[in-house]
Design an enzyme around this catalytic site. Structure first.
Site, mmCIF file in Angstrom:
data_model
loop_
_atom_site.group_PDB
_atom_site.id
_atom_site.type_symbol
_atom_site.label_atom_id
_atom_site.label_comp_id
_atom_site.label_asym_id
_atom_site.label_seq_id
_atom_site.Cartn_x
_atom_site.Cartn_y
_atom_site.Cartn_z
ATOM 1 N N ASP A 128 0.746 -1.072 -0.048
ATOM 2 C CA ASP A 128 -0.009 0.019 -0.040
ATOM 3 C C ASP A 128 1.021 1.206 0.030
ATOM 4 O OD1 ASP A 128 -2.324 1.255 0.134
ATOM 5 O OD2 ASP A 128 -2.697 1.316 2.212
ATOM 6 N N HIS A 135 -3.673 14.147 0.763
ATOM 7 C CA HIS A 135 -3.941 13.489 1.755
ATOM 8 C C HIS A 135 -2.748 13.415 2.823
ATOM 9 C CE1 HIS A 135 -5.007 10.022 4.344
ATOM 10 N NE2 HIS A 135 -3.892 9.486 4.019
ATOM 11 N N GLU A 200 -10.487 4.051 3.684
ATOM 12 C CA GLU A 200 -9.465 4.632 2.939
ATOM 13 C C GLU A 200 -10.090 4.213 1.590
ATOM 14 O OE1 GLU A 200 -5.337 4.115 3.527
ATOM 15 O OE2 GLU A 200 -5.428 5.578 5.470
ATOM 16 N N GLU A 202 -9.027 3.759 -2.238
ATOM 17 C CA GLU A 202 -8.080 3.843 -2.989
ATOM 18 C C GLU A 202 -8.248 3.229 -4.371
ATOM 19 O OE1 GLU A 202 -4.939 1.949 -0.869
ATOM 20 O OE2 GLU A 202 -5.411 2.915 1.085
ATOM 21 N N ASP A 234 -9.015 0.408 2.037
ATOM 22 C CA ASP A 234 -7.886 -0.166 3.212
ATOM 23 C C ASP A 234 -8.463 0.407 4.579
ATOM 24 O OD1 ASP A 234 -5.503 -1.406 3.915
ATOM 25 O OD2 ASP A 234 -4.594 0.474 3.803
ATOM 26 N N ARG A 238 -7.386 3.873 13.280
ATOM 27 C CA ARG A 238 -6.484 5.057 13.622
ATOM 28 C C ARG A 238 -5.740 5.094 15.007
ATOM 29 N NH1 ARG A 238 -5.350 6.455 8.530
ATOM 30 N NH2 ARG A 238 -6.900 7.086 7.092
ATOM 31 N N GLN A 241 -3.311 2.294 15.066
ATOM 32 C CA GLN A 241 -2.017 2.591 14.365
ATOM 33 C C GLN A 241 -1.326 3.730 14.838
ATOM 34 O OE1 GLN A 241 -3.479 4.219 10.536
ATOM 35 N NE2 GLN A 241 -1.200 4.606 9.858
ATOM 36 N N LYS A 254 -3.766 -1.897 10.375
ATOM 37 C CA LYS A 254 -4.049 -1.991 8.977
ATOM 38 C C LYS A 254 -4.329 -3.376 8.408
ATOM 39 C CE LYS A 254 -3.148 2.273 7.196
ATOM 40 N NZ LYS A 254 -4.043 3.094 6.341
ATOM 41 N N THR A 258 -8.663 -5.747 4.280
ATOM 42 C CA THR A 258 -8.702 -4.673 3.126
ATOM 43 C C THR A 258 -9.673 -5.291 2.239
ATOM 44 O OG1 THR A 258 -6.405 -4.066 3.301
ATOM 45 C CG2 THR A 258 -7.344 -3.777 1.303
ATOM 46 N N GLU A 361 -9.763 12.720 7.625
ATOM 47 C CA GLU A 361 -9.616 14.009 6.934
ATOM 48 C C GLU A 361 -11.039 14.694 6.910
ATOM 49 O OE1 GLU A 361 -7.255 13.848 3.155
ATOM 50 O OE2 GLU A 361 -7.908 12.102 3.434
#
Length: 415
Positions: A128, A135, A200, A202, A234, A238, A241, A254, A258, A361
């Site tokens: 990834d 971002h 996420e 992607e 993904d 948070r 992480q 993570k 996925t 975000e």
């Protein structure tokens, strides 16, 4: 950006496909499915509101190619390389466009509502990346407000990490809320379910042909190795992480799941979506310098829906690093490719607030809750929330290239 690559309009199909349908003759994405009547996994191609049973069609119409799709996955086709990819795509286009094939193809068309989709290939390695400048800048402003938002290396190389291929799951599978260590706002170290579960949005690149250990893959070889493109969510914890990622990077935050879309859109369908990358202020080293190379930016337009409501529209065209550059960097040290390798772009975010591809975000780290039309708010995902990511790209003429969807619903851990 460079001028868009354009190709002649696609031929018309004898099927009654509405203009602008995302799975028209210009798309022809590949997937793997089964039905109640056909319980064994089979390779299929989406066309309009149908799936062409490619195993059956090949056996009847092109037995010399049937071995490429006989194993109930895309693995053999992926490994066969560009010449085989082209022959198969041209054959399918002919069968679906020339009326003389209608009576022979019709028995092999299955209504899309009757199929259940699988992960379409055996995922080998998973990488990834972190390729969106917007971002990376947004996260830098949140986490390092008194420093430059981008790290000093960010504009020099595509940053990425190796993920866990065994937890790649098909669209539609429920996502169990992960547990792990986290630090509470008061500083206590606890173990339990993530309280800051995120998405996420992607784009993923599916590797077809392998490469030799010790031999890097150059920018010019991108289309010889990459078969096609899919959508990726993904999922990211948070809080887990944030506690674990120093000094080595993402791990349990993570690796729990996925999700990928079931349809792989071949690179051959994306000629009209190709654009040049954005202007870059930092000179690139030779192996990444694409100033004189074929343009491999892609004008793919994503939409992210939370519980049915559109919350973001990330544009892939503005990504700082292209799929070709990611592949070149991934192999720059001589790392080899394997058939079925999957590498993803990292979160796609645009310049506007409504183009951010993650909740961290959209809610600015949880400080600005996202308001939904039903009156509820979100900072991060709650149990029962469902996220659906879709995407389209321009095709020949007025056609639209569709990518299907990647869907997932959050469920609580039962113990």
């Amino acid at each position: 950006m460079a001028d868009r690559v354009t190709t002649p309009p696609a031929a018309a199909s004898w099927l009654a496909i509405p203009p602008g349908h995302p799975f028209g003759l210009a798309t022809l994405p590949y997937g793997v499915f089964h039905t109640a009547a056909l319980p064994t996994a089979r390779v299929g191609v989406a066309i309009g509101e149908f799936v062409l049973d490619l195993n059956a069609a090949m056996n009847e119409l092109a037995p010399d190619l049937a071995g490429l799709v006989a194993v109930g996955s895309l693995d053999v086709l992926l490994a066969a390389g560009p010449s085989a990819w082209q022959r198969v795509r041209e054959s399918i286009t002919t069968w679906l466009s020339e009326p003389s094939y209608r009576s022979r193809v019709l028995p092999h068309l299955i209504p899309v509502d009757d199929v259940l989709m699988h992960v379409p290939f055996t995922v080998a390695d998973y990488v990834d990346f972190y390729a969106s400048e917007q971002h990376a800048t947004n996260l830098g402003r949140m986490f390092r407000p008194d420093q430059e938002p981008l790290t000093s290396n960010w504009r020099h190389l595509p940053i990425g990490y190796h993920g866990r291929s065994g937890t790649i799951v098909a669209s539609g599978r429920d996502i169990v809320r992960p547990s792990g260590q986290r630090r509470t706002p008061t500083g206590e170290i606890v173990f339990g379910p993530s309280t800051r579960l995120d998405i996420e949005a992607e784009i993923g690149f599916v590797v077809g042909t392998s490469s030799t250990l010790g031999e890097p893959v150059g920018l010019e070889d991108f289309s010889r190795h990459v078969f096609g493109v899919c959508l990726v969510n993904d999922w990211s914890a948070r809080d887990i992480q944030a506690w674990e990622y120093v000094p080595l990077g993402p791990f349990l935050g993570k690796s729990f799941a996925t999700s990928i879309s079931p349809w792989i859109v071949p690179l051959a369908a994306l000629g009209d979506a190709r654009v040049g990358p954005p202007d870059r202020s930092v000179p690139l080293l030779g192996y990444l310098d694409d100033a004189e190379a074929e343009p491999w930016g892609l004008d793919i337009r994503l939409e992210v829906r939370l519980n049915g409501w559109l919350v973001s529209s990330p544009p892939f065209a503005g990504m700082y690093w292209t799929g070709a550059q990611m592949l070149a960097h991934l192999t720059a040290n001589g790392a080899s490719l394997r058939t079925g390798d999957l590498y993803a772009s990292g979160t796609i975010s645009g310049e506007r607030a409504d183009q951010r591809g993650s909740l961290i975000e959209l809610s600015w780290g949880g400080s600005e809750p996202l308001s939904l039309p039903d009156g509820s708010t979100r900072t991060f995902l709650e149990d029962g929330d469902e996220v659906v990511i879709t995407a389209t790209a321009p095709g020949p003429g007025d056609s639209v290239i569709g990518f299907g969807e990647v869907r997932g619903r959050i469920v609580a851990r039962d113990r």
